[in-house]
Design an enzyme around this catalytic site. Structure first.
Site, mmCIF file in Angstrom:
data_model
loop_
_atom_site.group_PDB
_atom_site.id
_atom_site.type_symbol
_atom_site.label_atom_id
_atom_site.label_comp_id
_atom_site.label_asym_id
_atom_site.label_seq_id
_atom_site.Cartn_x
_atom_site.Cartn_y
_atom_site.Cartn_z
ATOM 1 N N HIS A 150 0.826 -1.211 0.000
ATOM 2 C CA HIS A 150 0.000 0.000 0.000
ATOM 3 C C HIS A 150 0.856 1.255 0.000
ATOM 4 O O HIS A 150 0.400 2.331 0.345
ATOM 5 C CB HIS A 150 -0.959 0.009 1.196
HETATM 6 S S1 FES Z 1 1.675 -0.585 3.313
HETATM 7 FE FE1 FES Z 1 0.093 -1.978 3.727
HETATM 8 S S2 FES Z 1 1.137 -3.726 4.383
HETATM 9 FE FE2 FES Z 1 2.723 -2.285 4.056
#
Ligand code: FES
Length: 199
Positions: free
Chosen positions: A158
């Site tokens: 993410h």
């Molecule tokens: S940014 Fe979501 S698991 Fe690392």
């Protein structure tokens, strides 16, 4: 330094990862150091892991397994240590004040988050949903990274970013710095991960 290839059976933490596919891909090229490890049974119970870092070169990172988790050992160059001054203002918890008892042992509550400034020991699991971030040690603009990137770690799941002390950037999904596991030096070249009591 041992270059034993990753063994799929050892990468058990990926099973627990929120995005095992991306993390697995990131791990295939990582050397896995397994020398001097206790039995599989003892490891599962959380036995400390002894690691010889005598061959670790500045700028090099190795990964060992402790309690089924990947633990990174990065030998930072003088420039990489210096970069932590620049990231001080862009990271969310520069002094490791959040969840200190879980994430940062007292001896690592400093700018480098380490006992020795040149050696980072950190659990390579993102504090968002548990993916394993990718090392992006080279500074400079790169896809998906801030323009003034100083080198650090990028979680592809993410888009969370961490500096070279595992400090999480502001305004990313991951809420906290990477965990620094308990550890201690048995000698200049031997690290014990999982225990920090003085012998
Ligand atoms: S940014 Fe979501 S698991 Fe690392």
């Amino acid at each position: 330094m041992s270059d034993t290839p990753s063994d799929a059976s050892k990468r058990t933490w990926l099973i627990a990862s929120g995005c095992a596919g991306a993390a697995g891909a990131a791990f295939t090229a990582v050397p896995f150091i397994s020398s001097m490890q206790p039995s599989e049974r003892a490891k599962a119970a959380g036995a400390p892991v002894e690691v010889d870092i005598s061959a670790l070169q500045p700028g090099e990172k190795i990964t060992v397994e402790w309690r089924g988790k990947p633990v990174w050992i990065l030998k930072r160059t003088p420039q990489q240590i210096e970069s932590l001054k620049k990231t001080e203002t862009v990271v969310a918890d520069p002094k490791s004040e959040r969840k200190p008892s879980e994430l940062t042992p007292e001896y690592a509550r400093n700018q480098a988050r380490s006992i020795k400034p040149e050696i980072l020991v950190a659990v390579g699991i993102c504090t968002h949903l548990g993916c394993s971030p990718t090392a992006k040690l080279e500074p400079g603009a790169q896809p998906s990274l801030p323009e003034d990137w100083q080198g650090g770690f990028f979680c592809p799941c993410h888009g969370s970013t961490f500096d070279l002390a595992g400090r999480v950037y502001k305004n990313v999904p991951a809420p906290d710095n990477l965990e620094i596991p308990p550890h201690m030096y048995l000698s200049d070249s031997k690290l014990l991960i999982g225990e920090d009591k003085k012998a």
